[in-house]
Design an enzyme around this catalytic site. Sequence first.
Site, short mmCIF file in Angstrom:
data_model
loop_
_atom_site.label_atom_id
_atom_site.label_comp_id
_atom_site.label_asym_id
_atom_site.label_seq_id
_atom_site.Cartn_x
_atom_site.Cartn_y
_atom_site.Cartn_z
N LYS A 190 -26.34 -17.80 37.21
CA LYS A 190 -25.12 -18.59 37.15
C LYS A 190 -25.16 -19.48 35.91
CE LYS A 190 -22.64 -22.11 39.91
NZ LYS A 190 -22.67 -22.92 41.14
N LYS A 222 -29.97 -20.92 36.82
CA LYS A 222 -28.73 -21.70 36.83
C LYS A 222 -28.76 -22.63 35.63
CE LYS A 222 -25.87 -24.83 39.59
NZ LYS A 222 -25.74 -25.56 40.87
#
Length: 347
Positions: A257, A205
């Site tokens: 992400k 992320k």
Amino acid sequence: MDSRPVYQLADGASRPRRLRTTPAIRRLVSENRLHPADLILPMFVKEGLEEPLELTSMPGVRQHSLDSLLEHARAAVAAGVGGLMLFGIPAVRDEQGSQGDDPDGILNRALRLLRDELGDDTVIMADLCLDEFTSHGHCGVLATDGSVDNDATLDRYASLAVAQADAGAHVLGLSGMMDGQVAAVRHALDATGHQDVVVLAYAAKFASAFYGPFREAVDSQLTGDRRTYQQDAANGREALRELELDISEGADLVIVKPGMPYLDVLADAAAASSVPVWAYQISGEYAMIEFAARAGAIDRMPAILESLVGFKRAGADAVLTYWAAEVAALLSGQTADSGAEPTTEDL
């Protein structure tokens, strides 16, 4: 007069275009396909709302009341989506994010509602993080110097995990990017009889400018940034190290992400991972396509489908996307196709 082109391919030369001549042939040789079950719908539920509230930065996406959450969840499940990822927005925040593990907190109430109403007909997922619940907007609790205290945060994550599992979540999405978060949560779940609850680790992320609309979606209280715990956009190998650590600590699933700016990381993770790899098509990616389409710069649905196929081509087993219900309905034949390329026959 000879009308032949000046240059001709030699007899027997390879002609890849043969496999593109008709929709039926293209469909037959397609290397990647979208299926409704590949798509996961993120949903926002806000305490105190009586009617859903559309977001200005994400046209078509809403903060839900409990009633509208259930209504839209049912429609998404009927369309065939693979699962629902819930984010809760409390009326009151504090430094510890205490509403996150309060059984009567908005997220846990929403989880119970969906599990009671939908049972195992879909996969109910919970965002396991503190940023929606803290008064400072960070994903963890703060030390006296204002930095995020990694190990103190792990204790909070363990408590959130048990509360969310008790509320009925099938999958917990560990999005806070604290070192050791997977091990801490897995231990807490196993110690409380929740051995079957799935841990989804946000292994890669990145600190990203594309999260902007999400901050409106969760009424974020953050000032500053999260660069001391989210990954540097310049680093790819570091993501694979995080992936390896999360799997070794017991992650059942991992996720990359954002999505489109990090397809290289997604491809590398898919090649290296021993567990399923997902991607999150985040708020800024959604907003870019929606606003570009509204400006007449691109054709909306073909752009949406192309972006989603790109995740599959890069190796994603499933994709979190705010278009999940709409695209699932299209793929299931529940809505009329616009006729524009690419169409469902190509996907």
